[in-house]
Motif scaffolding. Structure first.
Motif, PDB file in Angstrom:
ATOM      1  N   CYS A 156       0.837  -1.204   0.000  1.00 20.87           N
ATOM      2  CA  CYS A 156       0.000   0.000   0.000  1.00 20.87           C
ATOM      3  C   CYS A 156       0.872   1.255   0.000  1.00 20.87           C
ATOM      4  CB  CYS A 156      -0.930   0.015   1.216  1.00 20.87           C
ATOM      5  SG  CYS A 156      -2.290  -1.165   1.049  1.00 20.87           S
ATOM      6  N   ASP A 206      -4.640  -4.401   3.843  1.00 25.92           N
ATOM      7  CA  ASP A 206      -3.948  -4.195   5.115  1.00 25.92           C
ATOM      8  C   ASP A 206      -4.934  -4.416   6.266  1.00 25.92           C
ATOM      9  OD1 ASP A 206      -3.917  -0.529   5.115  1.00 25.92           O
ATOM     10  OD2 ASP A 206      -5.531  -1.949   5.337  1.00 25.92           O
ATOM     11  N   TYR A 207      -4.558  -3.961   7.449  1.00 28.28           N
ATOM     12  CA  TYR A 207      -5.406  -4.153   8.633  1.00 28.28           C
ATOM     13  C   TYR A 207      -6.791  -3.543   8.462  1.00 28.28           C
ATOM     14  CZ  TYR A 207      -2.565   0.006   8.802  1.00 28.28           C
ATOM     15  OH  TYR A 207      -1.891   1.128   8.437  1.00 28.28           O
ATOM     16  N   ASP A 208      -6.935  -2.598   7.551  1.00 33.06           N
ATOM     17  CA  ASP A 208      -8.241  -1.986   7.303  1.00 33.06           C
ATOM     18  C   ASP A 208      -8.889  -2.535   6.037  1.00 33.06           C
ATOM     19  OD1 ASP A 208      -7.634   1.339   8.625  1.00 33.06           O
ATOM     20  OD2 ASP A 208      -8.736  -0.360   9.480  1.00 33.06           O
ATOM     21  N   GLY A 209      -8.297  -3.578   5.517  1.00 33.17           N
ATOM     22  CA  GLY A 209      -8.837  -4.172   4.296  1.00 33.17           C
ATOM     23  C   GLY A 209      -8.587  -3.318   3.062  1.00 33.17           C
ATOM     24  N   ARG A 210      -7.697  -2.356   3.195  1.00 35.09           N
ATOM     25  CA  ARG A 210      -7.417  -1.508   2.023  1.00 35.09           C
ATOM     26  C   ARG A 210      -6.295  -2.129   1.186  1.00 35.09           C
ATOM     27  NH1 ARG A 210      -9.746   2.714   1.217  1.00 35.09           N
ATOM     28  NH2 ARG A 210      -8.087   3.991   0.333  1.00 35.09           N
ATOM     29  N   HIS A 217      -6.896   0.209  -3.922  1.00 33.84           N
ATOM     30  CA  HIS A 217      -7.612   1.314  -3.261  1.00 33.84           C
ATOM     31  C   HIS A 217      -6.715   2.555  -3.219  1.00 33.84           C
ATOM     32  CE1 HIS A 217     -10.229  -1.792  -1.287  1.00 33.84           C
ATOM     33  NE2 HIS A 217     -11.119  -0.812  -1.320  1.00 33.84           N
ATOM     34  N   ASP A 272     -12.950  -2.246   1.518  1.00 30.79           N
ATOM     35  CA  ASP A 272     -12.251  -2.075   2.784  1.00 30.79           C
ATOM     36  C   ASP A 272     -13.253  -2.153   3.937  1.00 30.79           C
ATOM     37  OD1 ASP A 272     -11.753   1.535   2.426  1.00 30.79           O
ATOM     38  OD2 ASP A 272     -13.499   0.391   3.067  1.00 30.79           O
ATOM     39  N   ARG A 273     -12.785  -1.955   5.150  1.00 30.87           N
ATOM     40  CA  ARG A 273     -13.681  -2.152   6.298  1.00 30.87           C
ATOM     41  C   ARG A 273     -14.826  -1.145   6.324  1.00 30.87           C
ATOM     42  NH1 ARG A 273     -10.047  -1.106  11.478  1.00 30.87           N
ATOM     43  NH2 ARG A 273     -11.787  -2.093  12.511  1.00 30.87           N
ATOM     44  N   TYR A 274     -14.675  -0.086   5.533  1.00 30.83           N
ATOM     45  CA  TYR A 274     -15.755   0.902   5.470  1.00 30.83           C
ATOM     46  C   TYR A 274     -16.667   0.647   4.283  1.00 30.83           C
ATOM     47  CZ  TYR A 274     -12.102   2.896   8.330  1.00 30.83           C
ATOM     48  OH  TYR A 274     -11.126   3.065   9.272  1.00 30.83           O
ATOM     49  N   ASN A 324     -13.371   5.159  -4.177  1.00 38.04           N
ATOM     50  CA  ASN A 324     -12.220   6.003  -3.813  1.00 38.04           C
ATOM     51  C   ASN A 324     -11.827   6.920  -4.966  1.00 38.04           C
ATOM     52  OD1 ASN A 324     -10.307   3.732  -1.650  1.00 38.04           O
ATOM     53  ND2 ASN A 324     -12.117   4.949  -1.271  1.00 38.04           N
TER      54      ASN A 324
END
Ligand code: ASN
Length: 601
Positions: A440, A465-469, A473, A498-500, A507
């Motif tokens: 990322c 990553d940890y935020d699903g990005r 993205h 992603d988590r959102y 994006n």
């Protein structure tokens, strides 16, 4: 003396070497397998080899090798005799260090220039000569040490760093503040340290070794005329320190990531100069300085790259010069820190067409200009671009990228070692935890090379990553079209959320990257049903503020201008009630053009 040679206790490889002594080629190839490393020392002059004449220091020719021969820390005569060093290398100028802690011998040959120079007398031609000698001898040595005066050593080190393209071996400049012939001197220690590093470590950079530290050559500046600690590398930590042990800071060592062959570009442009701003400098001075044949200038500005913004006469001269094709680089007069545009007084220089020099030293910026301007087959725009790029680690601008350019999995290995991990599963877990954020970060700065490297070490570029990005993205947010293309052709999915719940498409829409939106759509990206429903409200608010660009991006991404917002009104209705202008852009989009034609009619 062959009788001594035969009696000497020799290792098997050396005996083989001696038995094939008449064949130069086989000797060369055998030496590669030996515990000996070979270093070429190019002696260009400087205080290290000076003596006093008529009360002043000047270089003394043909004295250096003889003097070293008598210094046991710099030459082991017994070993030289036993191993037939002089016969073997065929040179009286070849010496050998005492055996190192890890049983290695560094054999070094000294090539002395004539005349030897005080480095104040150096010109670009001398840089070219050094470059050519490195090139000529490149395959025969493991490393190179350049003995040089300290006064202009930072310039030569910077210049060589650019001239040496795709360098794969260490080139280390060193010298002294006190001649090697004097009882108390720094020359012996400097030469010894430079030789040990050049012979033992593959640091593929042009470096400068002084007072127990190895620096990147294009990062240094001479800061003290009266101290052994004469150099500083204000914006980059040393590449190595030679204290009780020699410790290499491998993470800082520059990696060219290249498969191209080493070559030296000796063409340099001399129509370059350094111009230091000072309060009250006249426009006439600046004008005179920027006259033809001047082609490249380093402007040494104040603080974080500032110049008076209440001096239109001065700025006008700079503008005229950049308009006529002179490349002007903005470097700071400060020893440490970088050029930025945080002040109005800094922005005026950007507006006048100057290129930011980031945290480059003026020495590096000047020699980089000289190197880049000499590339005859490149046009001005490409040269300007090169000047703002980090070519050899001379600036920190894309240091993040440089650090990410991991051409192997060493990074992961270092972490594994630090955490005392040995089993494969744990190693993979570490890799999987670390590589997505790394990918990322690479995507953020548009660094395709770094992504390639990560892919090589087994990273799945689809992972978030940890935020699903995911890297896609990030690339979509940044609008890196090429990188989006690259990711898409290497397995990245447009459907990643992603988590959102955001997708690369949403994006790209948020950050208004039209080309990325188009490409993602072409690849099958689409809004979710929820997004489409919410789009109505978003479109209405864009319509209310007359934001045509926003409406266009949302439309390109698949939003429907006829979708109702929260109050039941559509974007078209909002436009009709609040803006009666024409919207020719909408006619270009077949899906909506009918609705708009209807609306306009
Ligand atoms: N310490 C030195 O080497 C200074 C000398 N003037 C030189 O640059 O050659």
């Amino acid at each position: 003396n062959s009788s001594i040679c035969k009696r000497a206790p020799l290792q098997p490889w050396r005996r083989r070497k001696l038995s094939s002594r008449n064949s130069f080629e086989s000797l060369e190839s055998l030496s590669l397998h030996s515990a000996e490393a070979r270093v070429l020392v190019i002696n260009t002059g400087g205080t290290i080899g000076m003596t006093i004449h008529d009360n002043v220091l000047a270089p003394k020719a043909n004295a250096f090798v003889q003097s070293l021969r008598k210094l046991p820390i710099l030459h082991d005569e017994t070993y030289a005799q036993q191993s037939c060093l002089y016969d073997y290398y065929g040179s009286e100028n070849t010496l050998v260090l005492p055996v190192s802690k890890d049983r290695k011998r560094i054999v070094y040959t000294i090539l002395e220039y004539n005349p030897l120079l005080d480095s104040s007398n150096m010109t670009t031609d001398d840089w070219g000569r050094i470059g050519k000698d490195i090139e000529k001898n490149y395959e025969n040595y493991d490393g190179f040490v350049i003995l040089h005066g300290t006064d202009t050593m930072a310039y030569t080190a910077s210049a060589l760093s650019f001239m040496c393209e795709h360098l794969g071996k260490p080139v280390i400049l060193t010298g002294a503040q006190v001649p090697i012939y004097e009882m108390r001197n720094d020359g012996r220690g400097n030469l010894l340290g430079a030789l040990m590093i050049a012979g033992q470590y593959v640091i593929p950079e042009v470096c400068l070794y002084f007072y127990n530290k190895l620096y990147r050559g294009n990062r240094v500046t001479k800061v003290d005329a009266g101290s052994f600690n004469a150099f500083s590398s204000p914006n980059l930590a040393p590449l190595a320190t030679a204290e009780v042990d020699i410790a290499i800071n491998w993470d800082t060592v520059w990696r060219a990531n290249t498969t191209a062959k080493f070559q030296v570009s000796t063409e340099l442009n001399r129509n370059v100069g350094l111009l230091r701003l000072f309060p009250g400098i006249t426009a006439a001075t600046v004008r005179a300085f920027l006259q033809p044949p001047m082609e490249g200038v380093v402007l040494e500005s104040y603080g974080s790259g500032n110049a008076p913004d209440n001096r239109p006469d001065l700025l006008e001269e700079l503008r005229k010069a950049t308009d006529s094709g002179v490349i002007i680089i903005n470097c700071t007069q400060c020893l440490r820190g970088t050029v930025s545009t945080s002040y109005a007084t800094g922005k005026v220089l950007m507006d006048a067409g100057l290129i930011t020099g980031g945290d480059m030293t003026p020495e590096a910026a000047l020699s980089k200009l000289s190197y880049v301007l000499a590339k005859k087959d490149l046009d001005l725009e490409v040269k300007k671009k090169m000047m703002s790029q980090n070519l050899r680690g001379e600036m920190s601008a894309d240091l993040a990228g440089a650090k990410l350019c991991l051409s192997d999995s060493r990074f992961i290995q270092v972490i594994a070692k630090t955490l005392s991990i040995s089993c494969k599963e744990e190693l993979e877990a570490i890799r999987d935890a670390l590589s997505p954020p790394l990918a990322c970060a690479a995507a953020k700065i548009g660094d395709i090379e770094a992504l390639e490297a990560l892919k090589e070490m087994g990273t799945n570029l689809c992972l978030g990553d940890y935020d699903g990005r995911t890297p896609l993205h990030i690339a979509a947010c940044e609008g890196h079209l090429k990188l989006v293309q690259y990711l898409l052709s290497h397995g990245a999915t447009v459907h990643a959320k992603d988590r959102y719940g955001d997708t690369p498409l949403s994006n790209a829409v948020s950050f208004r990257h039209k080309d990325v939106v188009k490409l993602l759509r072409k690849t099958g990206a689409h809004f979710s049903r929820e997004e489409l429903e919410e789009a109505g409200t978003e479109l209405c608010s864009l319509a209310a503020s007359g934001d045509l660009e926003g409406l266009e991006i949302w439309t390109l991404a698949g939003a429907n201008l006829n979708a109702p917002g929260y109050d039941g009104q559509t974007a078209i209705q909002v436009v009709r009630s609040e803006h009666s202008n024409e919207f020719p852009w909408a006619l270009r989009h077949p899906v909506q053009s009918n609705a708009f034609k209807l609306f306009l009619s």
